[in-house]
Write a protein that holds these residues in place. Structure first.
Motif, PDB file in Angstrom:
ATOM      1  N   ALA A   1       0.929  -1.072   0.051  1.00 15.12           N
ATOM      2  CA  ALA A   1      -0.165   0.223  -0.075  1.00 15.12           C
ATOM      3  C   ALA A   1       0.631   1.095   0.021  1.00 15.12           C
ATOM      4  N   GLN A   2       1.776   1.510   1.064  1.00 16.31           N
ATOM      5  CA  GLN A   2       3.241   2.240   0.754  1.00 16.31           C
ATOM      6  C   GLN A   2       3.730   2.603  -1.120  1.00 16.31           C
ATOM      7  N   GLY A   3       3.486   1.445  -1.985  1.00 18.47           N
ATOM      8  CA  GLY A   3       4.287   1.753  -2.877  1.00 18.47           C
ATOM      9  C   GLY A   3       3.148   2.279  -3.660  1.00 18.47           C
ATOM     10  N   LEU A   4       2.220   1.790  -3.677  1.00 22.05           N
ATOM     11  CA  LEU A   4       1.443   2.100  -4.841  1.00 22.05           C
ATOM     12  C   LEU A   4       0.965   3.487  -4.278  1.00 22.05           C
ATOM     13  N   ILE A   5       0.635   3.709  -3.396  1.00 19.13           N
ATOM     14  CA  ILE A   5       0.213   5.776  -2.682  1.00 19.13           C
ATOM     15  C   ILE A   5       1.837   6.570  -2.690  1.00 19.13           C
ATOM     16  N   GLY A   6       2.502   5.857  -2.938  1.00 17.04           N
ATOM     17  CA  GLY A   6       4.058   6.715  -3.462  1.00 17.04           C
ATOM     18  C   GLY A   6       4.071   6.776  -4.757  1.00 17.04           C
ATOM     19  N   ALA A   7       3.331   5.705  -5.716  1.00 18.32           N
ATOM     20  CA  ALA A   7       3.709   5.464  -7.221  1.00 18.32           C
ATOM     21  C   ALA A   7       2.565   6.717  -7.427  1.00 18.32           C
ATOM     22  N   SER A   8       1.159   6.462  -7.205  1.00 17.05           N
ATOM     23  CA  SER A   8      -0.082   6.741  -7.105  1.00 17.05           C
ATOM     24  C   SER A   8       0.191   8.266  -8.452  1.00 17.05           C
ATOM     25  N   ALA A   9       1.294   9.553  -8.128  1.00 14.40           N
ATOM     26  CA  ALA A   9       0.936  10.397  -8.861  1.00 14.40           C
ATOM     27  C   ALA A   9       1.139  10.272 -10.207  1.00 14.40           C
ATOM     28  N   LEU A  10       2.797   9.279 -10.114  1.00 14.66           N
ATOM     29  CA  LEU A  10       3.703   8.852 -10.995  1.00 14.66           C
ATOM     30  C   LEU A  10       2.947   8.507 -12.130  1.00 14.66           C
ATOM     31  N   ILE A  11       2.072   6.907 -12.044  1.00 16.41           N
ATOM     32  CA  ILE A  11       0.872   6.676 -12.823  1.00 16.41           C
ATOM     33  C   ILE A  11       0.012   7.649 -13.135  1.00 16.41           C
TER      34      ILE A  11
ATOM     35  N   LEU B   1      12.299   5.889 -29.446  1.00 20.38           N
ATOM     36  CA  LEU B   1      13.120   4.895 -28.114  1.00 20.38           C
ATOM     37  C   LEU B   1      13.958   5.294 -27.850  1.00 20.38           C
ATOM     38  N   TYR B   2      14.639   6.414 -27.929  1.00 17.92           N
ATOM     39  CA  TYR B   2      15.842   6.919 -27.244  1.00 17.92           C
ATOM     40  C   TYR B   2      15.677   7.934 -25.999  1.00 17.92           C
ATOM     41  N   ILE B   3      14.617   8.845 -26.875  1.00 16.28           N
ATOM     42  CA  ILE B   3      14.104   9.610 -25.645  1.00 16.28           C
ATOM     43  C   ILE B   3      13.444   8.919 -24.058  1.00 16.28           C
ATOM     44  N   CYS B   4      12.906   7.902 -24.810  1.00 13.84           N
ATOM     45  CA  CYS B   4      11.887   6.803 -23.961  1.00 13.84           C
ATOM     46  C   CYS B   4      12.794   6.630 -22.784  1.00 13.84           C
ATOM     47  N   VAL B   5      13.819   5.253 -23.077  1.00 11.23           N
ATOM     48  CA  VAL B   5      14.567   4.800 -22.662  1.00 11.23           C
ATOM     49  C   VAL B   5      15.692   5.786 -21.532  1.00 11.23           C
ATOM     50  N   PHE B   6      15.755   6.989 -22.194  1.00  8.21           N
ATOM     51  CA  PHE B   6      16.407   7.384 -21.688  1.00  8.21           C
ATOM     52  C   PHE B   6      16.427   8.119 -20.545  1.00  8.21           C
ATOM     53  N   TRP B   7      15.046   8.781 -20.919  1.00  6.70           N
ATOM     54  CA  TRP B   7      13.864   9.131 -19.896  1.00  6.70           C
ATOM     55  C   TRP B   7      14.288   8.741 -18.806  1.00  6.70           C
TER      56      TRP B   7
ATOM     57  N   VAL C   1       5.826   6.839 -21.460  1.00  6.48           N
ATOM     58  CA  VAL C   1       6.677   6.144 -21.006  1.00  6.48           C
ATOM     59  C   VAL C   1       7.606   5.744 -19.598  1.00  6.48           C
ATOM     60  N   SER C   2       8.393   7.418 -19.612  1.00  8.18           N
ATOM     61  CA  SER C   2       8.771   7.241 -18.374  1.00  8.18           C
ATOM     62  C   SER C   2       8.834   6.923 -17.245  1.00  8.18           C
ATOM     63  N   ARG C   3       7.352   7.314 -16.764  1.00 14.00           N
ATOM     64  CA  ARG C   3       6.656   7.577 -15.377  1.00 14.00           C
ATOM     65  C   ARG C   3       6.176   5.812 -15.577  1.00 14.00           C
ATOM     66  N   ILE C   4       5.971   4.680 -16.167  1.00 15.25           N
ATOM     67  CA  ILE C   4       5.858   3.460 -15.797  1.00 15.25           C
ATOM     68  C   ILE C   4       6.612   3.709 -15.431  1.00 15.25           C
ATOM     69  N   GLY C   5       8.018   3.521 -16.073  1.00 17.20           N
ATOM     70  CA  GLY C   5       9.451   2.451 -14.876  1.00 17.20           C
ATOM     71  C   GLY C   5       9.598   3.389 -13.841  1.00 17.20           C
ATOM     72  N   ALA C   6       8.893   4.830 -14.088  1.00 20.23           N
ATOM     73  CA  ALA C   6       9.543   5.064 -12.489  1.00 20.23           C
ATOM     74  C   ALA C   6       7.768   4.781 -11.086  1.00 20.23           C
ATOM     75  N   ALA C   7       6.945   4.758 -11.756  1.00 19.01           N
ATOM     76  CA  ALA C   7       6.466   4.007 -10.647  1.00 19.01           C
ATOM     77  C   ALA C   7       6.203   2.869 -10.500  1.00 19.01           C
TER      78      ALA C   7
END
Length: 449
Positions: free
Chosen positions: A48-58, A244-250, A375-381
């Motif tokens: 639950a901590q992880g979900l709330i922490g990641a909610s804004a990123l999602i 592709l490069y922008i998404c991976v680098f970001w 796309v970058s926020r998928i990984g960040a979340a």
């Protein structure tokens, strides 16, 4: 436009556009301090901590691409204020959140509004700014992200003393800066490049004369190729390679950083910096992030985009690797390594806003920035969600080594694919090499991957 002097209008536009990154840094960082009180009061599990922490990123993932598509379709100006009003409403509502689900939903909505602001504000700024100042002003938006983050940790530490409801005041506190930014943005003109691409030439010329003087005409935009490009073109030909490069680098740039910010005090506590010292330590590290961005801004035109991004990934990844190998080093060593990471990663941070806005044409610039941000926020979340679980399963050493590996992947793809756009006019940077007569080698690196 590309060779005009920097004016007061450009400076004000850069300041007003930085409101979104400021709120992003504030919203994503304040939750790290608030979680100290939220976790016991709402009896949150690690998941639950992880979900709330990641909610804004999602939410940013959902909002960024939609916001980019809307700003390409309906203009930059219309959405420039609407998204901030949504942040105000949802921030106030967080004060009365009574359970984890309600809190998750509200922070998801805030993230959607913050994500929508990225392509809106950066496209508007890129399309007004002369080439000499485009990199520093776009990169400067990231500086405000760290200003927002540092402010959040200071405010959070103060409000922790407000009693059991301190976390509610923390989450609602974003209302004040959002309201100020809304008022400042009132009256900002539409992008003349967008208007010209929509055939609204009289409106575009009127804005050009107002901003650049009576000598400015629509002919000043004639160098840009006005082609019928839609969002699907992003994924075709050379633009697919650039995306592709922008998404991976970001993604490689933000995953370790957002994980550190969402659970900064908890990570520093695991590194034997406890309680208030952990919060203050996070604020000091944020100042180092800010310093790193300023240094990168001063060097981005001298070093070039490609050299800066490669060195930033390599040396910041090394700092994280040393943290992972020596997690029980003296606190001074820990803080020094964190500070080095924070300063050196500044290069990749400022390029998150420079590269996407330079590498795509006006027709799809907002959509491209939005897609890359999403796309970058998928990984960040995912990374943010996994931090509490990683700390439990791998310990702090393993968690930092994983963060280092992500940074080094960013270095590898940058060596292979990072282009150079320094000193190019906006339409030149956005055009594919085959359209300008350049070879792929002249352009810095292949436009297609």
């Amino acid at each position: 436009m590309d060779d005009a002097p920097l004016s007061g209008f450009h400076k004000k536009l850069a300041l007003y556009s930085s409101g979104g990154p400021f709120l992003d840094g504030y919203v994503l960082s304040i939750i790290g301090v608030a979680m100290v009180q939220i976790t016991p009061q709402l009896d949150l599990s690690d998941s639950a901590q992880g979900l709330i922490g990641a909610s804004a990123l999602i939410g940013i993932f959902l909002g960024a691409f939609v916001g980019g598509w809307l700003t390409d379709k309906f203009g930059r100006q219309l959405l420039y204020t609407i998204d901030l009003i949504a942040i105000i409403v949802c921030s106030v509502a967080q004060f009365w959140a009574a359970d984890p689900v309600w809190l998750f939903i509200l922070r998801l909505l805030i993230g959607m509004a913050v994500g929508a602001d990225y392509p809106i504000a950066t496209s508007l700024l890129a399309e007004f700014t002369p080439r000499r100042y485009r990199g520093p002003l776009l990169g400067g938006l990231v500086v405000m992200w760290f200003v927002g983050a540092a402010t959040a940790y200071v405010v959070g530490e103060i409000l922790l003393s407000a009693g059991d409801d301190g976390w509610r005041w923390m989450l609602a506190s974003a209302t004040l800066p959002a309201t100020i930014i809304v008022l400042l943005r009132h009256g900002t003109p539409e992008s003349p490049r967008w208007l010209a691409n929509k055939g609204r030439t009289e409106e575009a010329e009127a804005i050009l004369k107002k901003v650049y003087g009576p000598e400015a005409t629509i002919a000043d935009l004639s160098a840009e190729e006005h082609e019928d490009i839609d969002v699907t073109a992003i994924m075709r030909s050379g633009y697919g390679g650039r995306m592709l490069y922008i998404c991976v680098f970001w993604t490689c740039s933000v995953v370790p950083l957002f994980a550190i910010y969402a659970f900064g005090p908890k990570i520093l506590d695991a590194l034997q910096l406890e309680g208030g010292l952990a919060n203050i330590g996070e604020a000091l590290i944020t100042v180092m992030f800010l310093l790193g961005c300023v240094i990168a801004l001063l060097g981005v035109n001298r070093m070039g985009r490609r050299t800066l991004v490669i060195h930033s990934f390599v040396w910041s990844g090394l700092a994280l690797l040393l943290l992972g190998i020596f997690p029980h080093a003296p606190s001074g060593v820990i803080m020094t390594l964190f500070a080095l990471y924070a300063i050196i990663i500044g290069g990749t941070q400022i390029l998150q806003w420079i590269y996407p806005n330079e590498l795509f044409p006006t027709e799809v610039r907002g959509s491209a920035v939005g897609l890359a941000s999403s796309v970058s926020r998928i990984g960040a979340a995912v990374g943010t969600y996994l931090v509490p679980l990683a700390l439990t399963s791998w310990g702090i050493g393993g968690t930092m080594i994983a963060a280092a590996a992500i940074s080094l992947v960013g270095a590898l793809v940058s060596v292979l694919w990072a282009p150079e756009t320094r000193d190019m006019a906006l339409h030149e940077a956005a055009a594919l090499p085959t359209r300008t007569g350049e070879s792929a080698e002249t352009a810095g690196r292949p436009a297609s991957v």
